[in-house]
Write a protein that holds these residues in place. Structure first.
Motif, short mmCIF file in Angstrom:
data_model
loop_
_atom_site.label_atom_id
_atom_site.label_comp_id
_atom_site.label_asym_id
_atom_site.label_seq_id
_atom_site.Cartn_x
_atom_site.Cartn_y
_atom_site.Cartn_z
N ILE A 94 7.26 59.55 41.94
CA ILE A 94 7.82 59.03 40.68
C ILE A 94 7.42 59.95 39.55
O ILE A 94 6.24 60.28 39.39
CB ILE A 94 7.34 57.60 40.41
N VAL A 95 8.38 60.39 38.74
CA VAL A 95 8.12 61.28 37.61
C VAL A 95 8.71 60.64 36.35
O VAL A 95 9.63 59.83 36.42
CB VAL A 95 8.72 62.68 37.83
N ILE A 96 8.16 61.04 35.19
CA ILE A 96 8.62 60.45 33.94
C ILE A 96 8.96 61.49 32.87
O ILE A 96 9.68 61.18 31.92
CB ILE A 96 7.58 59.47 33.36
N THR A 97 8.46 62.72 33.01
CA THR A 97 8.55 63.66 31.90
C THR A 97 9.97 64.11 31.61
O THR A 97 10.36 64.27 30.45
CB THR A 97 7.66 64.89 32.19
N GLY A 98 10.78 64.32 32.64
CA GLY A 98 12.12 64.85 32.43
C GLY A 98 13.02 63.95 31.60
O GLY A 98 13.86 64.42 30.84
N THR A 153 12.16 68.70 37.63
CA THR A 153 10.76 68.45 37.35
C THR A 153 9.93 68.90 38.54
O THR A 153 10.20 68.51 39.67
CB THR A 153 10.51 66.96 37.08
N GLU A 154 8.92 69.72 38.27
CA GLU A 154 8.03 70.19 39.32
C GLU A 154 6.72 69.43 39.22
O GLU A 154 6.26 69.09 38.13
CB GLU A 154 7.81 71.70 39.18
N VAL A 155 6.11 69.17 40.38
CA VAL A 155 4.94 68.31 40.43
C VAL A 155 3.81 69.00 41.18
O VAL A 155 4.01 69.57 42.26
CB VAL A 155 5.27 66.96 41.11
N ILE A 156 2.61 68.98 40.59
CA ILE A 156 1.39 69.36 41.29
C ILE A 156 0.62 68.07 41.55
O ILE A 156 0.24 67.36 40.62
CB ILE A 156 0.54 70.32 40.44
#
Length: 640
Positions: free
Chosen positions: A39-43, A57-60
């Motif tokens: 789950i991502v929120i920044t974009g 969106t890239e995730v580390i």
């Protein structure tokens, strides 16, 4: 140099050792390196599954951070394809798509961080211990985040407590008398979720050139504390709180014309965020937050020969931000987000004209996600920013996702970015006694702006391999640069900021990553960058045309063993230009490969040990790089 919290590491160890027993949590495998269900929120400023997000969106992940043994956010980022970290005495400067750290917005749980020095934000101020993941959006993101997001956004997401009660302590020892101690307490009981961390780390100054007295890398002593808490007020409402405190003492030595200067610095940074989330029906949500942060930097330069103070300065920067955001579904095909922000900034410093300045920014933002089919989505949005110095600016953005098949996805975005000149650009009045140069701000500056587009492809080769390709271009206008305007009173050069040029950066990034096969997984990436000043034709300085990353990992879950090998490459880059707008060979910094390796092993049931080597082949050229040379470290981790 003494620091008032020098004994906290020992106190922390004692406190955690008072537990009745020790146990080590089950090690989580990173066999699924694709993370498509993350789950991502920044974009989009709203929660989305990574595979469904129209904004690339890239995730580390947390497990990646632990596998590489990163001590701070900068170390975690520098091994990611397309990200360049320039490290110097001012901190870690992050470069995205050829745009310097001035144009990259750094967020902690969505809130901006202040206290940049020479455009760089020291990422060591953000504790690594409580990080759940790092989200990266490359390209103009001003449509949602306003100024400073011309080059992209890096959002550090902290983690929630996952156990009813858990204590964890980690201690690492490294070359150059480097010590890194961290402790975490987490509690998840009933309606309350709390996770708090405390970290103490230090390093002695490093001198890689024995021909002079100057230190190549400053020494530091850091204390970092952070807390994140959530309380479920009712079935529909949740109260949020997060806070952070960072203190640092620095020491270094400079030499100028046979005069030796001792440089001392003390930094304090406090921030707190209080908010609430209210669920309205099944498809709407209202979020309100108040955020405040203060950054205080006291620096002193002492002439070692006379013991007199050559210069001293205290800089205090305050930022207060209020934000409200409303998300709702419009039928079955549209998701609308609208919001407003009010930001007040104040800076006090002897280094700016008048000693104190204020800036305010009022903002309205909106976006609508239109998804007529499950495999297609289009987001249109924009943001109005009214700046107290520069009036109103509108930043639009259009993003789209088309999943051609289950294995192939195409993402694209077109948008505008802008960056309002900051306090330094407008009002700086600073002389450096150790180097003799002088810098003046310019109140007549205009905001910088960009037109940006990104096109990305993502293809999963059966179930074992994932490939990503991203192509981009940024057209930049009214870039702010420091030009030499004469000679300073101290005998050095005198500089002033001007809007001087148009420029562009363009390139592509490609990455291949494999799932774990027999415990082995790998990822390889390559980045190409071309950037030029369109007025002079000069290749943009401090940017490598070619960059690469390689990661090899072996995990044996049965024996609790992990081995991680990472390498990163940067081709030669323009270090300076003698004024003829052509870079000769002697004006380039050399290329480099940096290799790091780390292994960890679960010992008994309650203890985990790790050892590692950074910069395996001992690459160091102090003229161009602040690499400390080959360093060894080892550590233990205990969890109760």
């Amino acid at each position: 140099m003494q620091l008032r919290h020098r004994n906290l590491s020992a106190l922390l160890l004692f406190a955690l050792a008072c537990g009745v027993g020790w146990s080590f949590p089950e090690t989580k495998s990173e066999s699924d390196v694709f993370k498509m269900d993350e789950i991502v929120i920044t974009g989009t400023k709203t929660e989305r599954l990574l595979r469904h997000s129209p904004v690339a969106t890239e995730v580390i992940t947390r497990s990646e951070i632990e596998a590489m043994g990163a001590e701070n956010i900068g170390e975690a980022l520098e091994h990611h394809v397309g990200i360049v970290v320039h490290r110097d005495a001012h901190g870690d400067g992050v470069q995205l798509q050829g745009l310097a750290s001035d144009y990259v917005l750094i967020l902690l749980d969505g809130e901006p961080q202040v206290g940049r020095i020479a455009g760089k934000l020291d990422l060591a101020r953000i504790p690594i211990e409580n990080v759940q993941r790092i989200e990266i959006v490359k390209g103009a993101s001003s449509a949602l985040f306003g100024s400073d997001a011309m080059g992209g956004v890096i959002n550090v997401i902290t983690r929630r407590a996952s156990s009813p009660i858990r204590l964890r302590f980690t201690n690492n020892l490294e070359t150059h008398n480097t010590i890194d101690s961290r402790g975490t307490v987490e509690m998840n009981r009933g309606k309350l979720n709390v996770l708090t961390t405390l970290a103490v780390n230090r390093r002695d100054p490093i001198d890689l050139n024995e021909k002079d007295h100057s230190t190549t890398i400053d020494g530091y002593r850091n204390l970092t504390h952070s807390t994140r808490a959530e309380y479920q007020l009712s079935r529909h409402a949740k109260l949020l709180f997060s806070g952070q405190y960072f203190a640092q003492a620095q020491e270094g030595v400079s030499e100028n014309r046979d005069v030796v200067f001792d440089r001392l610095g003390d930094i304090d940074n406090f921030s707190a965020n209080v908010g609430t989330v209210y669920q309205i029906g099944l498809y709407s949500e209202l979020v309100g937050k108040i955020y405040a942060t203060r950054y205080r930097d006291e620096s002193t330069v002492i002439d070692r020969g006379t013991s007199l103070t050559a210069s001293s300065n205290i800089t205090i920067q305050d930022l207060i931000k209020g934000e409200v955001q409303f998300d709702t579904a419009l039928g079955t095909k549209n998701q609308l987000t609208v919001g407003a922000e009010l930001i007040f900034e104040n800076l006090e410093s002897q280094r700016i004209t008048g000693g104190e300045k204020n800036l305010t920014t009022d903002s309205l933002f909106f976006q609508n996600e239109f998804r007529p089919k499950p495999n297609f989505a289009l987001i249109a949005g924009g943001r109005f920013d009214h700046h107290s110095e520069f009036g109103t600016h509108f930043s639009p953005k259009l993003s789209g996702l088309y999943r051609v098949t289950d294995n192939l996805a195409v993402r694209t975005s077109v948008g505008q970015g802008f960056r309002a000149p900051d306090f330094r650009d407008l009002y700086l009045d600073f002389s450096n006694p150790t180097s003799g140069y002088q810098v003046h701000g310019n109140p007549g500056l205009q905001p910088e702006s960009s037109n940006s587009w990104n096109l990305g492809f993502e293809y999963q080769f059966r179930s074992a391999l994932l490939g990503r390709l991203q192509v981009y271009r940024n057209n930049l206008k009214n870039l702010i640069e420091a030009e030499r305007v004469g000679k300073s009173a101290l005998g050095g050069s005198k500089f002033q900021y001007f809007n001087v040029s148009k420029a562009f950066t363009e390139g592509f990034e490609i990455e291949l990553a494999s799932r774990s096969i027999g415990g082995f997984s790998a990822a390889i990436g390559y980045a190409y960058l071309n950037g030029k000043d369109e007025d002079t034709g000069l290749t943009l300085l401090n940017r490598s045309k070619h960059g690469g990353n390689l990661k090899l990992t072996y995990t044996d879950e049965e024996f609790g063993f992990n081995l991680d090998l990472r390498g990163r490459y940067a081709s030669k880059w323009g270090f300076y230009d003698n004024g003829d707008n052509v870079l000769e060979d002697e004006e380039y910094a050399p290329s480099n490969w940096i290799w790091n390796m780390r292994g960890s092993k679960q010992i008994l049931k309650r203890l985990r040990a790790s050892v590692g080597i950074d910069n395996i082949f001992d690459f160091r050229i102090p003229t161009y790089y602040t690499f400390a040379g080959r360093s060894f470290y080892g550590g233990l981790s205990l969890t109760y």
